[in-house]
Design a protein around this motif. Sequence first.
Motif, short mmCIF file in Angstrom:
data_model
loop_
_atom_site.label_atom_id
_atom_site.label_comp_id
_atom_site.label_asym_id
_atom_site.label_seq_id
_atom_site.Cartn_x
_atom_site.Cartn_y
_atom_site.Cartn_z
N ASP A 14 -7.84 11.98 -4.60
CA ASP A 14 -6.67 12.12 -4.17
C ASP A 14 -7.06 10.18 -4.15
O ASP A 14 -7.76 9.01 -4.50
CB ASP A 14 -7.32 12.23 -2.52
CG ASP A 14 -6.90 13.23 -2.06
OD1 ASP A 14 -6.83 13.97 -3.12
OD2 ASP A 14 -7.44 13.77 -0.86
N ARG A 15 -5.62 9.39 -4.77
CA ARG A 15 -5.46 8.80 -3.98
C ARG A 15 -5.52 7.83 -2.83
O ARG A 15 -4.95 8.59 -2.10
CB ARG A 15 -3.99 8.06 -5.26
CG ARG A 15 -3.68 6.56 -5.18
CD ARG A 15 -2.15 6.44 -5.65
NE ARG A 15 -2.41 7.73 -7.42
CZ ARG A 15 -0.84 7.39 -7.97
NH1 ARG A 15 0.05 6.58 -7.48
NH2 ARG A 15 -0.98 8.26 -8.68
N ILE A 16 -5.48 7.15 -2.25
CA ILE A 16 -5.66 6.33 -0.74
C ILE A 16 -4.91 5.02 -1.20
O ILE A 16 -5.47 4.08 -1.80
CB ILE A 16 -7.33 5.86 -0.30
CG1 ILE A 16 -8.49 7.48 -0.67
CG2 ILE A 16 -7.07 5.92 0.96
CD1 ILE A 16 -9.31 7.03 -0.50
N TYR A 17 -4.22 4.64 -0.30
CA TYR A 17 -3.12 3.94 0.57
C TYR A 17 -4.04 3.84 2.10
O TYR A 17 -3.55 4.04 2.88
CB TYR A 17 -2.31 3.93 0.21
CG TYR A 17 -1.43 4.38 -0.72
CD1 TYR A 17 -0.66 3.24 -1.83
CD2 TYR A 17 -1.16 5.84 -1.04
CE1 TYR A 17 -0.41 4.43 -3.19
CE2 TYR A 17 -0.21 6.16 -2.05
CZ TYR A 17 0.10 5.09 -3.54
OH TYR A 17 0.37 5.67 -4.42
N ARG A 18 -4.00 2.25 1.68
CA ARG A 18 -4.70 1.08 3.01
C ARG A 18 -4.05 -0.02 2.97
O ARG A 18 -3.57 -0.61 2.51
CB ARG A 18 -6.37 1.41 2.99
CG ARG A 18 -7.16 2.90 2.72
CD ARG A 18 -8.68 2.86 3.19
NE ARG A 18 -8.46 2.46 4.64
CZ ARG A 18 -9.52 3.25 5.05
NH1 ARG A 18 -11.31 3.38 4.19
NH2 ARG A 18 -9.46 2.56 6.42
N ALA A 71 -4.90 5.32 6.65
CA ALA A 71 -5.40 5.63 5.78
C ALA A 71 -4.24 6.59 5.60
O ALA A 71 -3.43 7.78 5.39
CB ALA A 71 -6.45 5.54 5.05
N PHE A 73 -4.20 9.25 2.37
CA PHE A 73 -4.45 10.08 1.02
C PHE A 73 -3.53 10.93 0.45
O PHE A 73 -2.78 12.06 0.99
CB PHE A 73 -5.52 11.23 1.77
CG PHE A 73 -6.36 10.28 2.19
CD1 PHE A 73 -7.65 9.44 1.68
CD2 PHE A 73 -6.50 10.02 3.48
CE1 PHE A 73 -8.76 9.01 2.33
CE2 PHE A 73 -7.61 9.57 4.24
CZ PHE A 73 -8.32 8.86 4.00
N ASN A 75 -2.36 13.58 -3.68
CA ASN A 75 -2.30 13.98 -4.71
C ASN A 75 -1.18 14.90 -4.77
O ASN A 75 -0.23 14.34 -4.31
CB ASN A 75 -3.51 14.84 -4.80
CG ASN A 75 -3.33 16.64 -3.42
OD1 ASN A 75 -2.75 17.11 -3.21
ND2 ASN A 75 -5.18 16.89 -3.57
N ARG A 80 -1.77 13.33 2.92
CA ARG A 80 -2.84 13.14 4.44
C ARG A 80 -2.82 12.01 5.28
O ARG A 80 -2.87 10.99 4.63
CB ARG A 80 -4.20 14.26 4.12
CG ARG A 80 -5.21 13.91 5.70
CD ARG A 80 -6.32 14.55 5.46
NE ARG A 80 -6.99 13.84 4.44
CZ ARG A 80 -8.11 13.39 4.54
NH1 ARG A 80 -8.87 13.15 5.68
NH2 ARG A 80 -8.84 13.01 3.68
N ARG A 82 -3.99 9.03 7.98
CA ARG A 82 -4.65 9.45 8.98
C ARG A 82 -3.98 8.17 9.62
O ARG A 82 -4.36 7.00 9.87
CB ARG A 82 -6.04 9.50 8.40
CG ARG A 82 -6.81 9.12 9.09
CD ARG A 82 -8.41 9.34 8.66
NE ARG A 82 -8.83 8.03 8.36
CZ ARG A 82 -9.64 7.75 7.03
NH1 ARG A 82 -10.46 7.97 7.34
NH2 ARG A 82 -9.77 6.06 6.98
N THR A 87 -4.45 12.85 13.27
CA THR A 87 -4.34 12.86 11.15
C THR A 87 -2.95 14.20 11.18
O THR A 87 -3.42 15.55 11.71
CB THR A 87 -5.70 13.35 11.02
OG1 THR A 87 -6.39 12.44 10.84
CG2 THR A 87 -5.65 13.89 9.64
N GLN A 89 -1.46 16.66 8.19
CA GLN A 89 -1.03 16.99 6.93
C GLN A 89 -0.47 17.88 6.45
O GLN A 89 -0.11 18.60 6.95
CB GLN A 89 -2.96 17.62 6.35
CG GLN A 89 -2.71 18.32 4.95
CD GLN A 89 -4.39 18.50 4.18
OE1 GLN A 89 -5.53 17.75 4.05
NE2 GLN A 89 -4.68 19.70 4.16
#
Length: 217
Positions: A14-18, A71, A73, A75, A80, A82, A87, A89
């Motif tokens: 997964d690529r995570i953006y924060r 965050a 997540f 793909n 997803r 959060r 959360t 999805q």
Amino acid sequence: MTSPTPPDEPQFADRIYRSAAGLVCGSLLLVLTVVLAGDAVIRGSGRTPWLALAGLLTAVPLIVAFSLRPAVFVNDDRVRIRNPFRTIQLPWAEVASVRAAYTSELISGDGTKYQLWAVPVSLRDRKKAARAASRPPRKGRGAGLSLGPGFGADAPQPTDPTVATGDQTIKELRELAERAGDPKGDGPGTATVRWAYEVMAPAVVGAVLLAVLWATG
């Protein structure tokens, strides 16, 4: 004799953006809160240590929820989200739009809006990007310059300075949604939502203890 074909596995994690600013500010605020509460517990007298502990139990989950927890997540199959207290999805095929005005929002096929806390919209960044876009491109210096190994076409490219960070993230998320095709719009059951009771419960307990100690003081 051939071995059985292994099941397909996702090629990439997964690529995570924060929010970097949220992580930094939240960490500093946590340290400050713990130091102040610890000092009150160690040096305080009477009801002060108990008030400090109740305040700590209330403040720490809220700081984590609004700064460290958010965050996104993603793909190729699903997203997803959060947020502080829940959360969400859902598959990309159920996403109708991803947009950013004053806040970042994801809209599902049935019209439900979900705010993206991890992708803040900064008007300051937008103004900075607009100024960068209005400048004429540099010529001569750096043209045709070889940066050596590790800077080829497959290497990570720097962020476009003419696009705000939040808008760039929204653009990437929108492209993933568009790649999945038109949303099916099968109804609200297409998204799964889980409440973050592990964050909410300590904060509620701390607030109740704080109120009781304050009222009986």
